[in-house]
Motif scaffolding. Structure first.
Motif, mmCIF file in Angstrom:
data_model
loop_
_atom_site.group_PDB
_atom_site.id
_atom_site.type_symbol
_atom_site.label_atom_id
_atom_site.label_comp_id
_atom_site.label_asym_id
_atom_site.label_seq_id
_atom_site.Cartn_x
_atom_site.Cartn_y
_atom_site.Cartn_z
ATOM 1 N N MET A 50 24.922 -2.031 14.641
ATOM 2 C CA MET A 50 25.733 -1.702 12.864
ATOM 3 C C MET A 50 26.110 -0.618 13.132
ATOM 4 O O MET A 50 25.516 0.289 13.873
ATOM 5 N N PRO A 51 27.654 -0.146 12.514
ATOM 6 C CA PRO A 51 28.326 0.547 12.711
ATOM 7 C C PRO A 51 27.844 2.038 11.933
ATOM 8 O O PRO A 51 26.977 1.791 10.319
ATOM 9 N N ALA A 52 27.671 2.758 12.333
ATOM 10 C CA ALA A 52 27.349 4.865 12.003
ATOM 11 C C ALA A 52 25.360 4.183 11.379
ATOM 12 O O ALA A 52 25.166 5.013 11.159
ATOM 13 N N ALA A 53 25.249 3.393 11.961
ATOM 14 C CA ALA A 53 23.107 3.338 12.303
ATOM 15 C C ALA A 53 22.518 4.639 12.681
ATOM 16 O O ALA A 53 23.209 4.511 13.732
ATOM 17 N N VAL A 54 21.610 5.170 11.795
ATOM 18 C CA VAL A 54 21.497 6.084 12.398
ATOM 19 C C VAL A 54 19.722 5.789 12.807
ATOM 20 O O VAL A 54 18.424 4.799 12.166
ATOM 21 N N GLY A 55 19.199 6.307 14.562
ATOM 22 C CA GLY A 55 17.937 5.860 14.747
ATOM 23 C C GLY A 55 17.444 7.241 15.236
ATOM 24 O O GLY A 55 18.077 8.170 15.481
ATOM 25 N N THR A 56 16.416 6.972 15.156
ATOM 26 C CA THR A 56 15.447 8.257 15.848
ATOM 27 C C THR A 56 14.591 7.886 16.720
ATOM 28 O O THR A 56 14.597 6.754 17.505
ATOM 29 N N VAL A 57 14.309 8.975 18.067
ATOM 30 C CA VAL A 57 14.041 8.777 19.660
ATOM 31 C C VAL A 57 12.642 8.690 19.280
ATOM 32 O O VAL A 57 11.947 9.986 18.883
ATOM 33 N N TRP A 58 11.763 8.411 19.907
ATOM 34 C CA TRP A 58 9.816 8.476 20.016
ATOM 35 C C TRP A 58 9.558 8.200 21.618
ATOM 36 O O TRP A 58 9.981 8.065 22.238
ATOM 37 N N SER A 59 8.236 9.140 21.020
ATOM 38 C CA SER A 59 7.137 9.200 22.725
ATOM 39 C C SER A 59 6.956 7.713 23.007
ATOM 40 O O SER A 59 6.737 7.664 24.640
ATOM 41 N N SER A 60 6.180 6.905 21.914
ATOM 42 C CA SER A 60 5.591 5.076 22.028
ATOM 43 C C SER A 60 6.020 4.905 20.915
ATOM 44 O O SER A 60 6.483 4.981 19.849
ATOM 45 N N LYS A 61 5.760 3.330 21.491
ATOM 46 C CA LYS A 61 5.743 2.891 20.301
ATOM 47 C C LYS A 61 3.967 2.872 19.357
ATOM 48 O O LYS A 61 4.805 2.098 18.346
ATOM 49 N N GLU A 62 3.450 3.627 19.878
ATOM 50 C CA GLU A 62 2.346 3.744 18.736
ATOM 51 C C GLU A 62 2.734 4.237 17.746
ATOM 52 O O GLU A 62 3.518 5.094 17.414
ATOM 53 N N GLU A 63 1.394 3.880 16.571
ATOM 54 C CA GLU A 63 1.878 5.087 15.654
ATOM 55 C C GLU A 63 0.956 6.462 15.541
ATOM 56 O O GLU A 63 2.203 6.991 14.563
ATOM 57 N N SER A 64 0.740 6.815 16.463
ATOM 58 C CA SER A 64 1.028 8.439 17.172
ATOM 59 C C SER A 64 1.412 8.993 17.909
ATOM 60 O O SER A 64 1.659 9.935 18.474
ATOM 61 N N ALA A 65 2.824 8.164 18.063
ATOM 62 C CA ALA A 65 3.715 8.788 18.777
ATOM 63 C C ALA A 65 4.398 10.053 18.052
ATOM 64 O O ALA A 65 4.340 10.195 17.009
ATOM 65 N N GLU A 66 5.174 10.656 19.159
ATOM 66 C CA GLU A 66 5.609 11.767 18.395
ATOM 67 C C GLU A 66 7.424 11.687 18.579
ATOM 68 O O GLU A 66 7.712 10.835 19.709
ATOM 69 N N GLN A 67 8.133 12.618 17.852
ATOM 70 C CA GLN A 67 9.421 12.232 18.145
ATOM 71 C C GLN A 67 10.566 12.927 18.891
ATOM 72 O O GLN A 67 9.754 14.207 18.400
#
Length: 241
Positions: free
Chosen positions: A1-18
Motif C-alpha cells: 500500500m502506498p505511504a503505508a507506515v511500518g515499524t521494525v522489531w527484533s522478533s515476532k514475539e510479544e516481548s520483542a523490542e522495537q
C-alpha cells in the motif's frame, strides 16, 4: 500500500523490542518505514550485525533478511582464516615435527613421544617392523639400504651411513669416576643385577667370565679365602688373612 507506515522489531514475539536504530539509503536516521508510491519498502540500514528483522505494517510481523547476506557470506568463505581456525591449528602444531628442520622443546621429566607395538604371546612385539628407520637409496627401489633403526620388539641397531665412525657414548655433565658410562642389566634396562658395566674412569666390570684369544682359561681370585673349586691354571692372590 502506498505511504503505508511500518515499524521494525527484533522478533515476532510479544516481548520483542522495537528497533529504532535505523537509517535510510542516504544515511538519514529514521524510526519507522514508509512505503513509496508503489507500496514498495525503500532500502534502509538496520543495526550493525543484524542478519534479519521483523517488520509490521498492521497485518502481522513479517521476517526480512539483509540483502547483503550473500555478498558477506561469499567474502567470508573466501577469507584466509574467517574462524581463526588456521591460527588455532598453527598454535597447536608448534611442537609437532615438520618434514625437515625440526627443533622440539620437551619439558624436563616429560615423555615427548612413545610407540605402541602389538603384543605377541607375551613379548613386546613381533620384531618384524621398525618404529624408527634411517635408510638411503642409490636411485632404484632395490638399492634402499637400512642403517640405524629401532625395531618394534625393542632391538636397536646402530649403524653409520657411509664411512666408519665409532659408537660414542658420553655425558654432557662431568661424571664421577665411579659413575657408569655403559650398563647392561640382566633384567629390564637400568635394573639390578648388572652383568656388564663400564665405569667413567675406564674400569670394566663383568659378572661372568671374560673370553679373549690371549686370556686362555685361567681364573683370577683374590682375598683371604681360596677358591672353592680350584681348577688348573687358577691364580689366587691371598690377602687380608
Amino acid at each position: 500500500m502506498p505511504a503505508a507506515v511500518g515499524t521494525v522489531w527484533s522478533s515476532k514475539e510479544e516481548s520483542a523490542e522495537q528497533i529504532l536504530d535505523l537509517v535510510d539509503i542516504n544515511g538519514t536516521p529514521i524510526t519507522q518505514l514508509v512505503a513509496d508510491e508503489r507500496g514498495v519498502i525503500p532500502l534502509f540500514w538496520g543495526p550493525p550485525g543484524a542478519e534479519y528483522l521483523w517488520i509490521d505494517f498492521g497485518v502481522g510481523r513479517l521476517k526480512i533478511t539483509s540483502n547483503s547476506l550473500g555478498e558477506r557470506f561469499k567474502a567470508h568463505t573466501e577469507a584466509l582464516d574467517p574462524h581463526n581456525s588456521k591460527q588455532y591449528t598453527d598454535e597447536q602444531l608448534n611442537n609437532y615435527i615438520p618434514r625437515r628442520g625440526a627443533q622440539i622443546s620437551c619439558e624436563k621429566g616429560v615423555t615427548w613421544t612413545g610407540f605402541k607395538v602389538p603384543e605377541v604371546e607375551g613379548s613386546t612385539g613381533d620384531g618384524a617392523g621398525n618404529v624408527f628407520k634411517v635408510e638411503t637409496e642409490n636411485g632404484t627401489p632395490a638399492g634402499y639400504k637400512e642403517f640405524t633403526r629401532l625395531k618394534n620388539n625393542g632391538t636397536l641397531y646402530v649403524e653409520p651411513n657411509g664411512s666408519h665412525v665409532p659408537l660414542a657414548i658420553g655425558q654432557w655433565e662431568t661424571v664421577s669416576a665411579n659413575g657408569t658410562a655403559l650398563n647392561i642389566s640382566k633384567g629390564r634396562a637400568g635394573t639390578e643385577p648388572s652383568v656388564f658395566r663400564i665405569r667413567a674412569d675406564g674400569r670394566v666390570e663383568a659378572a661372568g667370565a671374560i673370553s679373549a684369544p690371549n686370556l686362555g682359561t685361567a681364573r683370577l681370585f683374590s682375598g683371604p679365602t681360596a677358591p672353592t673349586n680350584p681348577q688348573v691354571g687358577d691364580v689366587w692372590v691371598a690377602y687380608g688373612a
